[in-house]
Design a protein around this motif. Sequence first.
Motif, mmCIF file in Angstrom:
data_model
loop_
_atom_site.group_PDB
_atom_site.id
_atom_site.type_symbol
_atom_site.label_atom_id
_atom_site.label_comp_id
_atom_site.label_asym_id
_atom_site.label_seq_id
_atom_site.Cartn_x
_atom_site.Cartn_y
_atom_site.Cartn_z
ATOM 1 N N SER A 112 0.825 -1.209 0.000
ATOM 2 C CA SER A 112 0.000 0.000 0.000
ATOM 3 C C SER A 112 0.860 1.259 0.000
ATOM 4 O O SER A 112 0.561 2.239 -0.698
ATOM 5 N N LEU A 113 1.963 1.236 0.760
ATOM 6 C CA LEU A 113 2.843 2.400 0.813
ATOM 7 C C LEU A 113 3.477 2.654 -0.552
ATOM 8 O O LEU A 113 3.564 3.811 -1.004
ATOM 9 N N GLU A 114 3.912 1.590 -1.215
ATOM 10 C CA GLU A 114 4.498 1.763 -2.545
ATOM 11 C C GLU A 114 3.485 2.366 -3.508
ATOM 12 O O GLU A 114 3.821 3.247 -4.317
ATOM 13 N N SER A 115 2.246 1.915 -3.433
ATOM 14 C CA SER A 115 1.207 2.471 -4.306
ATOM 15 C C SER A 115 0.972 3.943 -3.994
ATOM 16 O O SER A 115 0.775 4.761 -4.899
ATOM 17 N N ALA A 116 0.988 4.280 -2.695
ATOM 18 C CA ALA A 116 0.784 5.670 -2.296
ATOM 19 C C ALA A 116 1.908 6.560 -2.794
ATOM 20 O O ALA A 116 1.678 7.694 -3.233
ATOM 21 N N LEU A 117 3.149 6.044 -2.748
ATOM 22 C CA LEU A 117 4.295 6.833 -3.216
ATOM 23 C C LEU A 117 4.178 7.123 -4.710
ATOM 24 O O LEU A 117 4.424 8.244 -5.160
ATOM 25 N N VAL A 118 3.799 6.116 -5.479
ATOM 26 C CA VAL A 118 3.630 6.313 -6.922
ATOM 27 C C VAL A 118 2.526 7.332 -7.189
ATOM 28 O O VAL A 118 2.682 8.242 -8.023
ATOM 29 N N ALA A 119 1.415 7.209 -6.465
ATOM 30 C CA ALA A 119 0.299 8.134 -6.665
ATOM 31 C C ALA A 119 0.687 9.560 -6.287
ATOM 32 O O ALA A 119 0.322 10.521 -6.966
ATOM 33 N N ALA A 120 1.428 9.702 -5.175
ATOM 34 C CA ALA A 120 1.846 11.029 -4.732
ATOM 35 C C ALA A 120 2.817 11.662 -5.722
ATOM 36 O O ALA A 120 2.794 12.882 -5.936
ATOM 37 N N GLN A 121 3.670 10.850 -6.314
ATOM 38 C CA GLN A 121 4.604 11.371 -7.315
ATOM 39 C C GLN A 121 3.873 11.790 -8.590
ATOM 40 O O GLN A 121 4.200 12.809 -9.203
ATOM 41 N N THR A 122 2.863 11.006 -8.953
ATOM 42 C CA THR A 122 2.119 11.288 -10.190
ATOM 43 C C THR A 122 1.228 12.517 -10.028
ATOM 44 O O THR A 122 1.223 13.403 -10.884
ATOM 45 N N ALA A 123 0.481 12.547 -8.940
ATOM 46 C CA ALA A 123 -0.434 13.671 -8.681
ATOM 47 C C ALA A 123 0.308 14.713 -7.854
ATOM 48 O O ALA A 123 0.040 14.905 -6.654
ATOM 49 N N ASP A 124 1.252 15.392 -8.481
ATOM 50 C CA ASP A 124 2.160 16.242 -7.719
ATOM 51 C C ASP A 124 1.551 17.572 -7.292
ATOM 52 O O ASP A 124 2.212 18.375 -6.648
ATOM 53 N N SER A 125 0.284 17.807 -7.655
ATOM 54 C CA SER A 125 -0.378 19.027 -7.207
ATOM 55 C C SER A 125 -1.257 18.807 -5.986
ATOM 56 O O SER A 125 -1.904 19.738 -5.502
ATOM 57 N N THR A 126 -1.283 17.576 -5.481
ATOM 58 C CA THR A 126 -2.152 17.254 -4.351
ATOM 59 C C THR A 126 -1.443 17.521 -3.031
ATOM 60 O O THR A 126 -0.217 17.558 -2.944
ATOM 61 N N THR A 127 -2.272 17.702 -1.990
ATOM 62 C CA THR A 127 -1.777 17.709 -0.618
ATOM 63 C C THR A 127 -1.795 16.281 -0.092
ATOM 64 O O THR A 127 -2.761 15.537 -0.330
ATOM 65 N N VAL A 128 -0.731 15.888 0.582
ATOM 66 C CA VAL A 128 -0.631 14.521 1.122
ATOM 67 C C VAL A 128 -0.927 14.587 2.617
ATOM 68 O O VAL A 128 -0.126 15.098 3.398
ATOM 69 N N ARG A 129 -2.078 14.087 2.992
ATOM 70 C CA ARG A 129 -2.468 14.117 4.397
ATOM 71 C C ARG A 129 -2.188 12.750 5.024
ATOM 72 O O ARG A 129 -2.646 11.713 4.525
ATOM 73 N N LEU A 130 -1.450 12.745 6.124
ATOM 74 C CA LEU A 130 -1.100 11.522 6.839
ATOM 75 C C LEU A 130 -1.715 11.552 8.229
ATOM 76 O O LEU A 130 -1.598 12.550 8.940
ATOM 77 N N VAL A 131 -2.367 10.468 8.620
ATOM 78 C CA VAL A 131 -2.901 10.324 9.972
ATOM 79 C C VAL A 131 -2.431 8.976 10.506
ATOM 80 O O VAL A 131 -2.800 7.926 9.963
ATOM 81 N N ALA A 132 -1.617 8.998 11.561
ATOM 82 C CA ALA A 132 -1.026 7.779 12.114
ATOM 83 C C ALA A 132 -1.773 7.347 13.360
ATOM 84 O O ALA A 132 -2.092 8.179 14.223
ATOM 85 N N HIS A 133 -2.015 6.049 13.474
ATOM 86 C CA HIS A 133 -2.789 5.483 14.575
ATOM 87 C C HIS A 133 -1.999 4.384 15.295
ATOM 88 O O HIS A 133 -1.025 3.849 14.772
ATOM 89 N N ALA A 134 -2.478 4.026 16.464
ATOM 90 C CA ALA A 134 -2.022 2.833 17.193
ATOM 91 C C ALA A 134 -3.250 2.152 17.771
ATOM 92 O O ALA A 134 -4.296 2.793 17.948
ATOM 93 N N ASP A 135 -3.140 0.849 18.058
ATOM 94 C CA ASP A 135 -4.285 0.197 18.700
ATOM 95 C C ASP A 135 -4.294 0.541 20.189
ATOM 96 O O ASP A 135 -3.457 1.309 20.676
ATOM 97 N N ARG A 136 -5.257 -0.006 20.928
ATOM 98 C CA ARG A 136 -5.477 0.418 22.310
ATOM 99 C C ARG A 136 -4.787 -0.475 23.332
ATOM 100 O O ARG A 136 -5.065 -0.380 24.525
ATOM 101 N N ALA A 137 -3.901 -1.359 22.870
ATOM 102 C CA ALA A 137 -3.073 -2.124 23.803
ATOM 103 C C ALA A 137 -1.947 -1.226 24.286
ATOM 104 O O ALA A 137 -1.274 -0.585 23.490
#
Length: 305
Positions: free
Chosen positions: A217-242
């Motif tokens: 999924s990350l590799e696909s996201a990198l390709v998409a971000a490189q291709t659509a170079d006018s977009t904003t890349v929003r990242l939201v990082a999570h963890a589980d509740r353990a």
Amino acid sequence: MKTKSFLFGAVAAIIAAAPANAGPLDAVFGGLFDTDSAQDREVTGIQFSNALYDGYLALSDERDSNWDLLDAEHFNHKARTAARRSSVLPDEPDDRWLRDEDKPVFADALLRMRKAFDRGGRVVAPQLAAKAQVNYDCWIEATEAARSVQYQPSTRGGECKEAFDAAMNGLDALATFKLTDFQPYVSQAAAPAPQADSFLVYFNFDSTVATDAGRVSLESALVAAQTADSTTVRLVAHADRAGAVDYNQALSQRRLSVVMEAMARAGVDVGRIVPDAVGETQSLIPTEDGVREPGNRVVEIDLVQ
């Protein structure tokens, strides 16, 4: 809700006491109930949360139009929470004023739904999963309303139950994998089409190492971000509740850093990236505290025009 009978009586008393020239009743009740604050929200979460927003908003509107203002407010708040990308849990049987014989029925329905969700139902069939949860809440609310002396029994509860059962039948047929494996789980014909502008990068437990599916999924996201170079890349990082809240916040921050570094190495302008680490506070899959949930060890990547 369990306070519905009291509030219904109070509302009736206000209506009776309102002067004849008081104007529309919505003006008389203005400010008493929050039934519309979820309207017209921009929803940019995962498909399950977005579908919950739509379903609870419609349910709130339906209750509002029938002057069930307490439940209209209740479902409005659920829609608003879904729009914020936060966890929205279905009502528990003890949350509602039910007959003793009704409680086991809803407990069984809730268990069936949770088992389907635990098998990945919210991922493989987000629309069906949201339909099941919203109609479960509709069903349990209508059952409570029908038992109250202030409300006339109707067919609404039966209709909500039918919709819940139909959604669950479809969900049970699709949700056949465990998120702990997170491998391809249904045929391509049955799988929903992936969104080209949204990606989920999953991580191993207590780790900043992505799973095999997460790396793809990350590799696909990198390709998409490189291709659509006018977009904003929003990242939201999570963890589980353990684990502790503070530890999970730091863990999500480290996962965020891993993805940001990968973006930078791929040549994505870091000025386009809008990062956020939320730890366990905005779980994509609702769980109790302390639960290890692979679906919540994730960094969301959204490409926004």
